[in-house]
Design a protein around this motif. Structure first.
Motif, PDB file in Angstrom:
ATOM      1  N   PHE A 218      37.159  -0.109   0.848  1.00 25.11           N
ATOM      2  CA  PHE A 218      36.747  -0.507   2.197  1.00 25.11           C
ATOM      3  C   PHE A 218      37.642   0.141   3.275  1.00 25.11           C
ATOM      4  CE2 PHE A 218      34.484  -4.891   1.435  1.00 25.11           C
ATOM      5  CZ  PHE A 218      33.676  -4.302   0.477  1.00 25.11           C
ATOM      6  N   GLY A 219      38.804   0.683   2.859  1.00 21.51           N
ATOM      7  CA  GLY A 219      39.762   1.171   3.865  1.00 21.51           C
ATOM      8  C   GLY A 219      40.335   0.017   4.665  1.00 21.51           C
ATOM      9  N   GLU A 220      40.515  -1.126   4.026  1.00 23.04           N
ATOM     10  CA  GLU A 220      41.017  -2.340   4.701  1.00 23.04           C
ATOM     11  C   GLU A 220      42.242  -2.838   3.934  1.00 23.04           C
ATOM     12  OE1 GLU A 220      39.988  -3.542   7.426  1.00 23.04           O
ATOM     13  OE2 GLU A 220      37.840  -3.185   7.672  1.00 23.04           O
ATOM     14  N   SER A 221      43.394  -2.223   4.226  1.00 18.04           N
ATOM     15  CA  SER A 221      44.577  -2.522   3.413  1.00 18.04           C
ATOM     16  C   SER A 221      45.046  -3.971   3.586  1.00 18.04           C
ATOM     17  CB  SER A 221      45.699  -1.550   3.747  1.00 18.04           C
ATOM     18  OG  SER A 221      45.940  -1.607   5.134  1.00 18.04           O
ATOM     19  N   GLY A 222      44.613  -4.632   4.663  1.00 17.85           N
ATOM     20  CA  GLY A 222      45.111  -5.992   4.898  1.00 17.85           C
ATOM     21  C   GLY A 222      44.138  -7.088   4.497  1.00 17.85           C
ATOM     22  N   MET A 223      42.986  -6.724   3.935  1.00 16.12           N
ATOM     23  CA  MET A 223      41.994  -7.762   3.638  1.00 16.12           C
ATOM     24  C   MET A 223      42.563  -8.758   2.617  1.00 16.12           C
ATOM     25  SD  MET A 223      38.067  -7.346   2.360  1.00 16.12           S
ATOM     26  CE  MET A 223      37.257  -6.985   3.892  1.00 16.12           C
ATOM     27  N   LYS A 224      42.408 -10.045   2.913  1.00 16.71           N
ATOM     28  CA  LYS A 224      42.997 -11.072   2.026  1.00 16.71           C
ATOM     29  C   LYS A 224      41.975 -11.459   0.967  1.00 16.71           C
ATOM     30  CE  LYS A 224      46.593 -13.121   4.783  1.00 16.71           C
ATOM     31  NZ  LYS A 224      46.644 -12.626   6.155  1.00 16.71           N
ATOM     32  N   ILE A 225      42.329 -11.189  -0.284  1.00 16.39           N
ATOM     33  CA  ILE A 225      41.396 -11.386  -1.400  1.00 16.39           C
ATOM     34  C   ILE A 225      42.139 -12.094  -2.521  1.00 16.39           C
ATOM     35  CG2 ILE A 225      39.835 -10.223  -3.036  1.00 16.39           C
ATOM     36  CD1 ILE A 225      39.985  -7.754  -1.135  1.00 16.39           C
ATOM     37  N   SER A 226      41.476 -13.066  -3.144  1.00 19.83           N
ATOM     38  CA  SER A 226      42.066 -13.740  -4.300  1.00 19.83           C
ATOM     39  C   SER A 226      40.983 -13.902  -5.364  1.00 19.83           C
ATOM     40  CB  SER A 226      42.587 -15.110  -3.859  1.00 19.83           C
ATOM     41  OG  SER A 226      43.199 -15.754  -4.943  1.00 19.83           O
ATOM     42  N   CYS A 227      41.336 -13.616  -6.626  1.00 20.35           N
ATOM     43  CA  CYS A 227      40.314 -13.595  -7.678  1.00 20.35           C
ATOM     44  C   CYS A 227      40.781 -14.373  -8.903  1.00 20.35           C
ATOM     45  CB  CYS A 227      40.047 -12.127  -8.059  1.00 20.35           C
ATOM     46  SG  CYS A 227      38.870 -11.922  -9.398  1.00 20.35           S
ATOM     47  N   THR A 228      39.849 -15.070  -9.536  1.00 17.06           N
ATOM     48  CA  THR A 228      40.088 -15.655 -10.865  1.00 17.06           C
ATOM     49  C   THR A 228      39.066 -15.024 -11.801  1.00 17.06           C
ATOM     50  OG1 THR A 228      40.751 -17.750  -9.870  1.00 17.06           O
ATOM     51  CG2 THR A 228      40.158 -17.802 -12.203  1.00 17.06           C
ATOM     52  N   ALA A 229      39.537 -14.304 -12.815  1.00 17.59           N
ATOM     53  CA  ALA A 229      38.624 -13.566 -13.703  1.00 17.59           C
ATOM     54  C   ALA A 229      38.492 -14.300 -15.036  1.00 17.59           C
ATOM     55  CB  ALA A 229      39.145 -12.146 -13.929  1.00 17.59           C
TER      56      ALA A 229
END
Ligand SMILES: NC(=O)c1ccc[n+]([C@@H]2O[C@H](COP(=O)([O-])OP(=O)(O)OC[C@H]3O[C@@H](n4cnc5c(N)ncnc54)[C@H](OP(=O)(O)O)[C@@H]3O)[C@@H](O)[C@H]2O)c1
Length: 328
Positions: A218-229
């Protein structure tokens, strides 16, 4: 146009051969490579029997090489394979975080592919499936925080993963002991919140791939993302439940309208008719199914939605062929 597939006999490799055929990719020659285990066997492409060759430890005589034989193999050999001008489109995680290597989803950042220096990376399958649905919503409403939980099929761990589900389910039903080799625990009638290795921050590497790769694509180095796989006992197609907080006001109707015209997306969202994304309906499809779109009750300007996508296609083989089409 000469194309080569390294790892042709694997779960991704077999799909690649089918997708090249189905999309009528303009190639003059296809060469198939694997390890010594499969070298000498044959596979069919456009009604022709092709012999699988031992993967070279030198440049590959092709214009495009799809590398689908695992990260260790790609890390060691991709630059060498590209030595005589081939572009290696790599399916493993070996090169995705290298700043010199473009990480491409053609629906999102096709132009970045031009900057390649012989290697282009294909994203992780879980990332790709979420990203095609999240990108149009991000463009329309500005995604700020993303929380995602995944429901990942056994074929995400390759052909052996799928086989382990079938074999161990048979053992369970026959009343025999249920074992495990590919997965950390028995997979039949279970869910396992552990994919890839644990990191210092207590997330798994699979979970961090979604964070690192979504930001890069996305070219969004600051996007806040959290994942549970989480691994689940299905054969094919990954699903993901996402909660996204947006910068701007958003409604389910506006989101549906944006997604309806987004490339790579099929809106399947008729709860009253029990129509929503599922692995069984997403399997074999090029588009990612998106549904269960609703206003999140816990946060302002937030949506919940559910996606299912064939990770062997959009998460691997299809995305590779789409990248090859960009190169052509
Ligand atoms: N499965 C997915 O959903 C998925 C999605 C996205 C990306 N990927 C990535 O794609 C890659 C392939 O995954 P897969 O699921 O297709 O795995 P797989 O089913 O285990 O197949 C592995 C393939 O690599 C070949 N291979 C193994 N070691 C080799 C070596 N030393 N030299 C040359 N070829 C070798 C195997 O050939 P033999 O027949 O000779 O053993 C086979 O063709 C992995 O990096 C994986 O992380 C997988």
């Amino acid at each position: 146009m000469r194309v080569a597939i390294v790892g042709a006999t694997g779960a991704v490799g077999k799909e690649l051969i089918k997708v090249l055929e189905e999309r009528e990719f303009p190639l003059d020659e296809l060469r198939l490579y694997a390890s010594a285990r499969s070298a000498g066997t044959t596979m069919t492409f456009r009604n022709q029997e092709l012999t699988v060759e031992l993967t070279p430890e030198g440049p590959i005589p092709a214009d495009i090489v799809s590398a689908s034989a695992g990260g260790g193999v790609s890390k060691k050999w991709a630059r060498t394979w590209a030595g005589e001008g081939a572009v290696v489109v790599d399916n493993s995680s070996a090169w995705r975080y290298d700043p010199e290597v473009p990480l491409i989803i053609p629906e999102i950042n096709p132009r970045a592919a031009k900057n390649h220096k012989g290697i282009i990376a294909n994203p992780n399958c879980t990332t790709a499936i979420l990203a095609v649905a999240l990108w149009p919503l991000h463009r329309a409403f500005g995604a700020k925080n993303v929380v995602v939980s995944t429901y990942q099929a056994t074929s995400g761990a390759g052909a052996e993963g799928m086989q382990e589900l079938l074999d161990e389910t048979r053992s369970f039903l026959d009343g025999k002991p249920v074992g495990h080799k590919v997965f950390q625990h028995p997979i039949p009638f279970n869910v396992i919140p552990h994919i890839d290795s644990f990191q210092d921050n207590d997330y798994t590497r699979e979970e961090m791939k979604v964070v690192w790769e979504t930001r890069k694509i996305f070219g969004e180095s600051g996007m806040k993302i959290s994942c549970t796989a989480v691994r689940i006992p299905t054969l094919r197609a990954h699903s993901e439940a996402a909660t996204v907080i947006f910068e701007r006001p958003v409604s389910p109707a506006a989101a549906r309208e944006v997604l309806a015209s987004a490339p790579g997306v099929e809106v399947v969202d008729e709860p009253a008719r029990a129509r929503y994304p599922m692995p069984l309906t997403a399997t074999g499809k090029w588009n990612v199914e998106v549904g269960r779109i609703r206003q999140n009750l816990a946060f302002d300007n937030a949506l919940d939605f559910f996606v299912s996508g064939d990770q062997l296609l959009k998460g691997a083989a299809l995305n590779t062929v789409q990248i090859a089409e960009l190169l052509v």
